[in-house]
Design a protein around this motif. Structure first.
Motif, mmCIF file in Angstrom:
data_model
loop_
_atom_site.group_PDB
_atom_site.id
_atom_site.type_symbol
_atom_site.label_atom_id
_atom_site.label_comp_id
_atom_site.label_asym_id
_atom_site.label_seq_id
_atom_site.Cartn_x
_atom_site.Cartn_y
_atom_site.Cartn_z
ATOM 1 N N ALA A 30 -18.269 124.714 -7.366
ATOM 2 C CA ALA A 30 -19.073 123.602 -6.872
ATOM 3 C C ALA A 30 -20.551 123.799 -7.186
ATOM 4 O O ALA A 30 -21.294 122.843 -7.320
ATOM 5 N N TRP A 31 -20.939 125.061 -7.276
ATOM 6 C CA TRP A 31 -22.352 125.379 -7.453
ATOM 7 C C TRP A 31 -22.520 126.297 -8.672
ATOM 8 O O TRP A 31 -22.733 127.507 -8.524
ATOM 9 N N PRO A 32 -22.448 125.723 -9.870
ATOM 10 C CA PRO A 32 -22.586 126.571 -11.065
ATOM 11 C C PRO A 32 -23.973 127.197 -11.136
ATOM 12 O O PRO A 32 -24.977 126.516 -10.932
ATOM 13 N N PRO A 33 -24.038 128.481 -11.385
ATOM 14 C CA PRO A 33 -25.345 129.136 -11.432
ATOM 15 C C PRO A 33 -26.121 128.743 -12.687
ATOM 16 O O PRO A 33 -25.527 128.371 -13.700
ATOM 17 N N LEU A 34 -27.413 128.832 -12.590
ATOM 18 C CA LEU A 34 -28.261 128.631 -13.768
ATOM 19 C C LEU A 34 -28.287 129.942 -14.538
ATOM 20 O O LEU A 34 -28.763 130.956 -14.027
ATOM 21 N N LEU A 35 -27.787 129.913 -15.747
ATOM 22 C CA LEU A 35 -27.690 131.111 -16.570
ATOM 23 C C LEU A 35 -28.739 131.075 -17.662
ATOM 24 O O LEU A 35 -29.247 130.021 -18.023
ATOM 25 N N THR A 36 -29.037 132.234 -18.181
ATOM 26 C CA THR A 36 -29.956 132.302 -19.309
ATOM 27 C C THR A 36 -29.535 133.438 -20.215
ATOM 28 O O THR A 36 -28.828 134.361 -19.790
ATOM 29 N N GLN A 37 -29.953 133.358 -21.458
ATOM 30 C CA GLN A 37 -29.621 134.422 -22.410
ATOM 31 C C GLN A 37 -30.852 135.222 -22.804
ATOM 32 O O GLN A 37 -30.772 136.115 -23.633
ATOM 33 N N ALA A 38 -31.974 134.862 -22.235
ATOM 34 C CA ALA A 38 -33.227 135.574 -22.504
ATOM 35 C C ALA A 38 -34.110 135.321 -21.286
ATOM 36 O O ALA A 38 -33.774 134.481 -20.448
ATOM 37 N N PRO A 39 -35.215 136.035 -21.161
ATOM 38 C CA PRO A 39 -36.067 135.788 -19.981
ATOM 39 C C PRO A 39 -36.375 134.310 -19.805
ATOM 40 O O PRO A 39 -36.715 133.637 -20.771
ATOM 41 N N PRO A 40 -36.210 133.803 -18.581
ATOM 42 C CA PRO A 40 -36.453 132.379 -18.366
ATOM 43 C C PRO A 40 -37.907 132.015 -18.606
ATOM 44 O O PRO A 40 -38.805 132.850 -18.471
ATOM 45 N N VAL A 41 -38.111 130.775 -18.967
ATOM 46 C CA VAL A 41 -39.432 130.296 -19.352
ATOM 47 C C VAL A 41 -39.943 129.334 -18.281
ATOM 48 O O VAL A 41 -39.210 128.448 -17.840
#
Ligand SMILES: [Cu+2]
Length: 312
Positions: A103-114
């Protein structure tokens, strides 16, 4: 052929965008058309780049601030999709796991977030998950999407269960009326007024059963579950399109849920987290309004396990 290539390229971008938005498997509301069977032998080279398309190379996800008509400035992704925090999380530690993540998909990243405009870059961070993905945090809060939000600007997850909130640029829950961090923002409180009376449904919890373990409610009926802990340490846990409940109930305690209104007919499985594997489960049957209401019953646990994850 040129249009075919173009279509393939667009499909590719759509697929990437989908993955970027909902990293966990989420049913797509509208199935994409299948790509043509005959694939070009050489990789198509895009002749143009759509201005808003995500870059196909691994990059840090951008978190930005969007102005929401109801909640003011809140954190969103670059497409304007609303991000949330979960007040039951701990700093840099998520407590939303398993079915919660559907229900609550996490915010993912593949490099440091901007940090996009309005976002304090020093509040952005990441946490590693055992499965190898990297989640984005803000002011220590893991960030999530809500699967029911279908388009930018939607914030259907706001205030859900009193634990999910949109996030201010300062990194605080917006509109939370209780700790951990009351926001100074004026509270938008769209409290749905239940029609008629609130029915109380009592369940007693004693290892390894709920009594009764099967209850029936009507669509639109306002109910509160009164959970009587006989002994031991249990939870009353379920997930449905209308509500997510996960309440600890200890022996000697009586715990009452919020007033709940179920809007969709169907069967909702509930369980005790520590004792689910011992068969401490039950079922709420939501029937169309007007159907007769037999008293709560005690029935043997179904041999075939009903689907546990209520798909949003
Ligand atoms: Cu239990």
């Amino acid at each position: 052929m040129r249009t075919l290539l173009l279509a393939s390229v667009l499909l590719l971008f759509s697929a990437i965008a989908c993955r970027a938005v909902y990293p966990t498997p989420t049913p797509s509301p509208t199935p994409l058309p299948r790509p043509p069977a005959a694939q070009p032998t050489v990789a198509p080279t895009p002749t143009f780049t759509p201005t808003l398309a995500p870059t196909p190379t691994p990059a840090g996800v951008v978190v930005r601030v969007s102005s929401h008509p109801q909640f003011g400035p809140i954190l969103t992704d670059p497409q304007g999709r609303t991000l949330y925090l979960f007040t039951r999380d701990e700093p840099n530690k998520t407590n939303c796991t398993g079915t919660c993540l559907q229900a609550w998909p996490p915010l993912l990243t593949q490099a440091p977030p901007v940090a996009g405009e309005g976002v304090h870059s020093n509040l952005l961070g990441t946490i590693q998950r055992p499965e190898g993905s990297t989640r984005v945090t803000y002011n220590g809060w893991p960030l999530y999407y809500f699967a029911s939000d279908q388009s930018p600007g939607e914030a259907k997850g706001q205030g859900v269960r009193g634990v999910w909130f949109v996030v201010s640029p300062a990194g605080a829950p917006v509109g939370a009326s209780s700790p951990p961090t009351p926001a100074p923002t004026a509270q938008p409180t769209p409290s749905p007024t239940p029609i008629g009376q609130v029915r109380e449904v009592r369940l007693s919890l004693r290892f390894p059963t709920f009594t009764p373990n099967r209850v029936r409610v009507q669509v639109g009926e306002a109910v509160r579950f009164v959970l009587v802990g006989e002994s031991g340490s249990h939870t009353f846990t379920f997930e449905s399109p209308d509500a997510r409940v996960d309440l600890p109930v200890r022996g000697g305690q009586t715990v009452t849920t919020d007033t709940l209104v179920f809007t969709q007919p169907g069967r909702i499985r509930f369980w005790c987290r520590p004792h689910e594997s011992y068969g401490m489960v039950g079922e709420i049957e939501v029937v169309p309004a007007g159907q007769s209401m037999p008293p709560p019953s005690m029935e043997p646990t179904p041999t075939t396990t009903p689907e546990r994850d209520y798909t949003y």
